[in-house]
Write a protein that holds these residues in place. Structure first.
Motif, short mmCIF file in Angstrom:
data_model
loop_
_atom_site.label_atom_id
_atom_site.label_comp_id
_atom_site.label_asym_id
_atom_site.label_seq_id
_atom_site.Cartn_x
_atom_site.Cartn_y
_atom_site.Cartn_z
N GLY A 65 0.87 -1.22 0.09
CA GLY A 65 0.10 -0.06 -0.07
C GLY A 65 0.83 1.26 0.05
N HIS A 66 2.03 1.28 0.37
CA HIS A 66 2.85 2.30 0.52
C HIS A 66 3.79 2.40 -0.78
CE1 HIS A 66 1.27 3.86 4.54
NE2 HIS A 66 1.98 4.66 4.10
N THR A 67 3.34 1.56 -1.73
CA THR A 67 4.24 1.75 -3.10
C THR A 67 4.05 3.16 -3.68
OG1 THR A 67 4.11 -0.56 -3.24
CG2 THR A 67 4.86 0.81 -5.09
N ALA A 68 4.96 3.90 -3.93
CA ALA A 68 4.86 5.33 -4.44
C ALA A 68 4.56 5.18 -6.08
CB ALA A 68 6.14 6.19 -4.19
N ARG A 69 3.94 6.19 -6.48
CA ARG A 69 3.44 6.05 -7.79
C ARG A 69 3.71 7.75 -8.42
NH1 ARG A 69 0.21 3.49 -11.24
NH2 ARG A 69 -0.59 4.69 -13.18
N ARG A 70 3.68 8.70 -7.50
CA ARG A 70 4.00 9.95 -7.88
C ARG A 70 4.71 10.73 -6.68
NH1 ARG A 70 -1.56 11.03 -10.85
NH2 ARG A 70 -1.28 10.23 -12.89
N LEU A 71 5.79 11.36 -6.98
CA LEU A 71 6.40 12.44 -5.89
C LEU A 71 5.72 13.60 -6.52
CD1 LEU A 71 10.17 11.57 -5.70
CD2 LEU A 71 8.45 11.97 -3.74
N LEU A 72 4.65 14.24 -5.85
CA LEU A 72 3.85 15.36 -6.30
C LEU A 72 4.54 16.71 -6.18
CD1 LEU A 72 0.50 14.15 -5.09
CD2 LEU A 72 1.35 13.94 -7.32
N GLN A 73 3.99 17.81 -6.80
CA GLN A 73 4.73 19.04 -6.73
C GLN A 73 6.13 19.22 -6.85
OE1 GLN A 73 2.45 21.92 -6.42
NE2 GLN A 73 1.04 20.19 -6.87
N ALA A 74 6.69 18.52 -8.04
CA ALA A 74 8.20 18.55 -8.28
C ALA A 74 8.66 19.96 -8.33
CB ALA A 74 8.24 17.77 -9.61
N TYR A 75 8.02 20.73 -8.99
CA TYR A 75 8.52 22.11 -9.33
C TYR A 75 9.04 22.95 -8.07
CZ TYR A 75 9.08 26.91 -10.96
OH TYR A 75 9.43 28.27 -11.23
N SER A 76 8.57 22.62 -6.98
CA SER A 76 8.67 23.43 -5.70
C SER A 76 9.64 22.48 -4.91
CB SER A 76 7.56 23.60 -4.90
OG SER A 76 6.65 22.57 -4.66
N ARG A 77 9.91 21.33 -5.31
CA ARG A 77 10.90 20.49 -4.53
C ARG A 77 12.49 20.85 -4.63
NH1 ARG A 77 8.91 15.29 -2.26
NH2 ARG A 77 6.69 15.03 -2.85
N ASP A 78 12.72 21.11 -5.57
CA ASP A 78 14.37 21.44 -5.71
C ASP A 78 14.44 22.35 -6.92
OD1 ASP A 78 17.31 20.83 -6.68
OD2 ASP A 78 16.91 20.23 -4.53
N PRO A 79 15.41 23.42 -6.89
CA PRO A 79 15.53 24.24 -8.01
C PRO A 79 16.12 23.37 -9.27
CG PRO A 79 16.56 25.14 -5.85
CD PRO A 79 16.04 23.80 -5.57
N ILE A 80 16.64 22.18 -8.97
CA ILE A 80 16.99 21.58 -10.29
C ILE A 80 15.73 21.22 -11.04
CG2 ILE A 80 17.22 19.43 -9.24
CD1 ILE A 80 19.51 18.79 -11.06
N LEU A 81 14.72 20.64 -10.29
CA LEU A 81 13.46 20.26 -11.07
C LEU A 81 12.72 21.56 -11.81
CD1 LEU A 81 12.16 17.78 -8.59
CD2 LEU A 81 14.01 17.42 -10.48
N ALA A 82 12.76 22.59 -10.88
CA ALA A 82 12.20 23.77 -11.52
C ALA A 82 12.86 24.39 -12.71
CB ALA A 82 12.03 25.13 -10.52
N ASN A 100 4.15 32.61 -27.47
CA ASN A 100 4.81 33.42 -26.50
C ASN A 100 3.73 33.56 -25.46
OD1 ASN A 100 7.21 33.53 -27.53
ND2 ASN A 100 6.49 35.64 -28.94
N GLY A 101 4.03 33.66 -24.06
CA GLY A 101 3.12 33.81 -22.84
C GLY A 101 2.81 32.68 -22.31
N ALA A 102 3.29 31.20 -22.83
CA ALA A 102 2.78 29.85 -22.21
C ALA A 102 3.26 30.04 -20.96
CB ALA A 102 3.40 28.86 -23.41
N LEU A 103 2.56 29.12 -20.08
CA LEU A 103 2.62 28.93 -18.93
C LEU A 103 2.38 27.36 -18.67
CD1 LEU A 103 0.34 31.36 -19.30
CD2 LEU A 103 1.58 31.74 -16.82
N MET A 104 3.38 27.13 -17.28
CA MET A 104 3.14 25.84 -16.70
C MET A 104 2.15 25.70 -15.67
SD MET A 104 5.72 23.65 -14.49
CE MET A 104 5.25 23.98 -12.88
N SER A 105 1.60 24.66 -15.53
CA SER A 105 0.46 24.51 -14.49
C SER A 105 1.13 23.74 -13.36
CB SER A 105 -0.40 23.55 -15.11
OG SER A 105 -1.62 23.34 -14.01
N GLN A 106 1.13 24.21 -11.97
CA GLN A 106 1.55 23.59 -11.29
C GLN A 106 0.22 22.54 -10.42
OE1 GLN A 106 4.35 25.27 -8.11
NE2 GLN A 106 3.22 27.31 -8.66
N ALA A 107 -1.07 22.66 -11.08
CA ALA A 107 -1.88 21.83 -10.35
C ALA A 107 -2.01 20.40 -11.12
CB ALA A 107 -3.31 22.69 -10.80
N HIS A 108 -1.46 20.22 -12.18
CA HIS A 108 -1.67 19.29 -12.87
C HIS A 108 -0.21 18.60 -13.62
CE1 HIS A 108 -5.91 19.55 -12.96
NE2 HIS A 108 -5.93 20.91 -13.80
#
Length: 250
Positions: A65-82, A100-108
Motif C-alpha cells: 500500500g505504500h508503493t509510491a506512484r508519484r512524487l507530487l509538486q516537483a517544481y517546488s521540491r528543488d531548484p534543479i527540477l524547477a 509566447n506567453g505559455a505557462l506551466m501548470s502546477q496543478a496538473h
C-alpha cells in the motif's frame, strides 16, 4: 528549434518524441533525488493504493500500500527540477507549439512518476483533459524518461491522432476511461502503439491524446518526470483544481 515536419507531426499525431533532450548525468541526478525523497517520505506523495486502479493495493495499510506512484509538486521540491521545467531545452519547443506567453501548470502532473516492480498497476486508456478545467482541452505535457522506457517496464502507449477524435460519452466508463467491451473502441485500440524512450528522451503529448501504460514487469523501478503547459489564452476555470495553484511562465 522544432522543424516544420516536427510541428506537423505533433499537430497530426498528437505527440512528438525529442531524443536526448536531457543528459544521462542529469537523469541520474534526478533519480537519486527522487529516491532520497521517497526514502525520507517527503510529502506530498501519491501511492498506488490511492489510484484505485484494478490490481492496486486495496489501501495504504494493505500489502504494497505504500508503493509510491508519484512524487507530487516537483517544481517546488528543488531548484534543479524547477530549472528543467522552465529551462530552454523544454521552453523552446513548447513556445513554438503554444506561442509566447505559455505557462506551466502546477496543478496538473508537475511530478516525478515512479513505477515500481511488484505493486505497480496498469493505467487504462484515457485523456488527461477528462479531469482538467481549462477554456480548451489543448495543453501539452512534457514527459522526460529518466531511465529507458519499454513495454516491459510500463512505457506509455498512445493512439496516434486520437486527440482530434470526437468520442461519445457512451464509449467511456464512469471514470472516463475507454470501455474495452465496445467494438468501436476495440477498433480504436487496435491502432495503439508503444512509445519506447531512451534515457533523456522527451515525449510531448496533447492533453486530448488517448494514452495508457502497462505494469512494470522488470526488477528495476522506472522513473519519469512530467510537467504540463498551456498557451496564454487557454485560462483555467475559476474555482477549479486547474486554477488552484499559481502558474509559472516560460
Amino acid at each position: 528549434m522544432l522543424s516544420h515536419d516536427q510541428i506537423q507531426e505533433f499537430q497530426t499525431q498528437g505527440f512528438l518524441v525529442l531524443p536526448g533532450l536531457a543528459t544521462p548525468d542529469f537523469c541520474e541526478q534526478v533519480i537519486r533525488f527522487a529516491e532520497q525523497q521517497l526514502a525520507a517520505d517527503v510529502q506530498p506523495i501519491e501511492y498506488e493504493a490511492d489510484t484505485r486502479y484494478p490490481g492496486a493495493p486495496a489501501s495504504r495499510e494493505a500489502e504494497g500500500g505504500h508503493t509510491a506512484r508519484r512524487l507530487l509538486q516537483a517544481y517546488s521540491r528543488d531548484p534543479i527540477l524547477a530549472k528543467w521545467a522552465t529551462g530552454a531545452a523544454l521552453a523552446q519547443p513548447l513556445l513554438q507549439l503554444l506561442g509566447n506567453g505559455a505557462l506551466m501548470s502546477q496543478a496538473h502532473h508537475n511530478c516525478i512518476m515512479t513505477k515500481q516492480p511488484q505493486y505497480s498497476t496498469a493505467t487504462g486508456w484515457h485523456r488527461d483533459s477528462r479531469y482538467w478545467h481549462f477554456a480548451r482541452a489543448e495543453l501539452i505535457s512534457a514527459w522526460l524518461a529518466l531511465r529507458h522506457e519499454t513495454v516491459e517496464n510500463g512505457c506509455l502507449l498512445v493512439i496516434p491522432g486520437s486527440h482530434q477524435l470526437q468520442i461519445d460519452a457512451s464509449q467511456l466508463d464512469t471514470a472516463q476511461f475507454l470501455r474495452a467491451d465496445l467494438q468501436q473502441n476495440q477498433d480504436l485500440l487496435a491502432q495503439a502503439r508503444p512509445v519506447i524512450l531512451q534515457q533523456g528522451d522527451v515525449l510531448l503529448f496533447h492533453s486530448n491524446l488517448f494514452h495508457a501504460a502497462g505494469k512494470n514487469l522488470t526488477t528495476a523501478g522506472k522513473f519519469s518526470m512530467v510537467f504540463t503547459y498551456r498557451d496564454a489564452a487557454n485560462v483555467p476555470e475559476a474555482g477549479s483544481r486547474s486554477a488552484s495553484l499559481p502558474e509559472i511562465p516560460l
